[in-house]
Design a protein around this motif. Structure first.
Motif, mmCIF file in Angstrom:
data_model
loop_
_atom_site.group_PDB
_atom_site.id
_atom_site.type_symbol
_atom_site.label_atom_id
_atom_site.label_comp_id
_atom_site.label_asym_id
_atom_site.label_seq_id
_atom_site.Cartn_x
_atom_site.Cartn_y
_atom_site.Cartn_z
ATOM 1 N N LEU A 1 -20.542 24.085 5.899
ATOM 2 C CA LEU A 1 -18.829 24.656 6.112
ATOM 3 C C LEU A 1 -19.263 26.231 6.200
ATOM 4 O O LEU A 1 -18.383 26.551 6.892
ATOM 5 C CB LEU A 1 -18.740 24.542 4.723
ATOM 6 C CG LEU A 1 -17.051 24.646 4.267
ATOM 7 C CD1 LEU A 1 -16.117 24.270 5.115
ATOM 8 C CD2 LEU A 1 -16.394 24.786 3.199
ATOM 9 N N TYR A 2 -20.180 27.059 5.642
ATOM 10 C CA TYR A 2 -19.654 28.166 5.624
ATOM 11 C C TYR A 2 -20.877 28.913 6.300
ATOM 12 O O TYR A 2 -21.143 30.149 6.509
ATOM 13 C CB TYR A 2 -20.569 29.056 4.244
ATOM 14 C CG TYR A 2 -19.401 28.326 2.816
ATOM 15 C CD1 TYR A 2 -17.949 28.603 3.445
ATOM 16 C CD2 TYR A 2 -19.877 27.758 1.699
ATOM 17 C CE1 TYR A 2 -17.136 28.322 2.394
ATOM 18 C CE2 TYR A 2 -18.881 27.678 1.107
ATOM 19 C CZ TYR A 2 -17.277 27.999 0.785
ATOM 20 O OH TYR A 2 -16.447 27.475 0.198
ATOM 21 N N ARG A 3 -21.860 28.580 7.297
ATOM 22 C CA ARG A 3 -22.599 28.528 8.039
ATOM 23 C C ARG A 3 -23.611 29.639 8.142
ATOM 24 O O ARG A 3 -23.792 30.768 8.394
ATOM 25 C CB ARG A 3 -21.768 28.792 9.367
ATOM 26 C CG ARG A 3 -20.723 28.120 10.226
ATOM 27 C CD ARG A 3 -19.805 29.385 11.118
ATOM 28 N NE ARG A 3 -18.829 28.073 11.683
ATOM 29 C CZ ARG A 3 -17.908 27.907 12.167
ATOM 30 N NH1 ARG A 3 -17.750 29.983 12.259
ATOM 31 N NH2 ARG A 3 -17.126 27.165 12.015
ATOM 32 N N THR A 4 -23.838 29.963 6.665
ATOM 33 C CA THR A 4 -25.287 30.268 5.583
ATOM 34 C C THR A 4 -25.662 29.554 4.847
ATOM 35 O O THR A 4 -25.468 28.726 4.505
ATOM 36 C CB THR A 4 -24.419 32.123 5.183
ATOM 37 O OG1 THR A 4 -25.763 32.528 5.069
ATOM 38 C CG2 THR A 4 -23.450 31.185 4.101
ATOM 39 N N PRO A 5 -27.414 29.874 4.787
ATOM 40 C CA PRO A 5 -27.866 28.985 3.275
ATOM 41 C C PRO A 5 -26.926 28.900 2.071
ATOM 42 O O PRO A 5 -26.852 30.118 1.858
ATOM 43 C CB PRO A 5 -29.161 29.344 4.102
ATOM 44 C CG PRO A 5 -29.137 29.565 4.885
ATOM 45 C CD PRO A 5 -27.582 30.077 5.623
ATOM 46 N N VAL A 6 -26.788 27.878 1.910
ATOM 47 C CA VAL A 6 -26.003 28.202 0.055
ATOM 48 C C VAL A 6 -26.977 27.409 -0.348
ATOM 49 O O VAL A 6 -27.727 26.361 -0.107
ATOM 50 C CB VAL A 6 -24.587 27.250 0.375
ATOM 51 C CG1 VAL A 6 -24.311 27.020 -0.783
ATOM 52 C CG2 VAL A 6 -23.708 28.063 1.457
ATOM 53 N N HIS A 7 -27.631 27.291 -1.638
ATOM 54 C CA HIS A 7 -28.554 27.140 -2.784
ATOM 55 C C HIS A 7 -26.835 26.711 -3.694
ATOM 56 O O HIS A 7 -26.419 27.877 -4.197
ATOM 57 C CB HIS A 7 -29.440 27.911 -2.768
ATOM 58 C CG HIS A 7 -29.930 28.363 -1.640
ATOM 59 N ND1 HIS A 7 -31.215 27.722 -1.171
ATOM 60 C CD2 HIS A 7 -30.266 29.371 -0.624
ATOM 61 C CE1 HIS A 7 -31.478 28.194 -0.221
ATOM 62 N NE2 HIS A 7 -31.059 29.181 -0.133
ATOM 63 N N GLU A 8 -27.978 25.902 -4.808
ATOM 64 C CA GLU A 8 -27.165 25.118 -5.851
ATOM 65 C C GLU A 8 -28.094 25.424 -6.685
ATOM 66 O O GLU A 8 -29.137 25.370 -6.995
ATOM 67 C CB GLU A 8 -27.028 23.990 -5.935
ATOM 68 C CG GLU A 8 -25.904 23.331 -6.985
ATOM 69 C CD GLU A 8 -25.611 21.578 -7.109
ATOM 70 O OE1 GLU A 8 -25.428 21.195 -8.392
ATOM 71 O OE2 GLU A 8 -26.509 21.250 -5.942
ATOM 72 N N LEU A 9 -27.830 25.721 -8.033
ATOM 73 C CA LEU A 9 -28.104 26.525 -9.024
ATOM 74 C C LEU A 9 -27.338 25.775 -9.769
ATOM 75 O O LEU A 9 -26.027 25.267 -10.881
ATOM 76 C CB LEU A 9 -28.074 28.489 -9.230
ATOM 77 C CG LEU A 9 -28.840 28.766 -8.268
ATOM 78 C CD1 LEU A 9 -28.437 30.208 -8.742
ATOM 79 C CD2 LEU A 9 -30.619 28.678 -7.775
ATOM 80 N N GLU A 10 -28.047 25.636 -11.490
ATOM 81 C CA GLU A 10 -27.832 25.205 -12.835
ATOM 82 C C GLU A 10 -27.269 26.075 -13.944
ATOM 83 O O GLU A 10 -28.987 26.647 -13.569
ATOM 84 C CB GLU A 10 -28.170 24.028 -13.256
ATOM 85 C CG GLU A 10 -27.755 23.336 -14.435
ATOM 86 C CD GLU A 10 -27.976 22.125 -14.964
ATOM 87 O OE1 GLU A 10 -28.680 22.073 -15.974
ATOM 88 O OE2 GLU A 10 -29.080 21.180 -14.020
ATOM 89 N N PHE A 11 -26.664 26.512 -14.150
ATOM 90 C CA PHE A 11 -26.197 27.568 -15.363
ATOM 91 C C PHE A 11 -25.652 26.805 -16.336
ATOM 92 O O PHE A 11 -24.093 26.808 -15.989
ATOM 93 C CB PHE A 11 -25.848 28.509 -15.102
ATOM 94 C CG PHE A 11 -26.364 30.483 -15.921
ATOM 95 C CD1 PHE A 11 -26.912 30.764 -15.779
ATOM 96 C CD2 PHE A 11 -24.349 30.066 -16.193
ATOM 97 C CE1 PHE A 11 -27.062 31.578 -17.406
ATOM 98 C CE2 PHE A 11 -24.954 31.404 -17.135
ATOM 99 C CZ PHE A 11 -25.622 31.890 -17.362
#
Length: 190
Positions: free
Chosen positions: A171-181
């Motif tokens: 969607l954002y055309r860039t690497p996206v990472h998921e974190l848990e906080f």
């Protein structure tokens, strides 16, 4: 039924639109602007009642503008104007809220407060459809997500399934990472 079959006043009672940006063509106070939301509920040439004023004041309180009800709207900051637009749609009290970037111009605590207000309305049986560019906020407050990729393709479904690293990176055309906080999902890009 199609929108054309709705009497305009009925449609304005049922459907509230928060546009991405708004202009203030006439001078008015914060309270007078919030009271515009009551117009679909008034008869022709009818003035707002004390109950309408109480509804508007309650909405201003919810968006942290109660102390500014007598201020001229042209003296407000961008964030205050955005919160006033939100108070106006809350004053309107429709069954369906259409929100185009409701968090524009808001600082982080007001973003959270505003989305919590609409989350509460959804929990109370109202329909809230919001466009958001912040996947972390969407993951926190939404039930369903619709991702529009711009090429005619899309994904729709529960937030837990649709808001993930592969979909958001596309969607954002860039690497996206998921974190848990602290038990919440947070999305960051490289």
């Amino acid at each position: 039924r199609g929108l054309q079959q709705w009497p305009r006043r009925d449609l304005a009672r049922a459907l509230g639109l928060l546009a991405q940006s708004s202009e203030d063509p006439f001078p008015s106070t914060v309270l007078e602007s919030a009271l515009i939301g009551r117009h679909p509920h008034l008869d022709f040439w009818q003035w707002e009642s004390e109950a309408d004023v109480a509804i508007a004041r309650a909405a201003l309180e919810q968006v942290d503008l109660a102390a500014r009800e007598d201020r001229a709207i042209d003296t407000l900051s961008g964030g205050e104007r955005r919160r006033l637009a939100i108070a106006t749609i809350l004053t309107q009290d429709p069954g369906v809220f259409l929100l185009d970037e409701a968090t524009n111009h808001l600082d982080p605590h007001h973003q959270l407060d505003v989305l919590a207000l609409f989350r509460a309305r959804a929990d109370a049986g109202r329909v809230v459809i919001a466009s958001l560019h912040d996947a972390t906020l969407a993951a926190r407050f939404a039930d369903q997500a619709l991702l529009l990729y711009g090429d005619g393709s899309w994904n729709f479904g529960p937030v837990a399934h649709v808001l993930d690293t592969p979909h958001l990176s596309r969607l954002y055309r860039t690497p996206v990472h998921e974190l848990e906080f602290r038990g919440r999902r947070v999305f960051v890009n490289e």
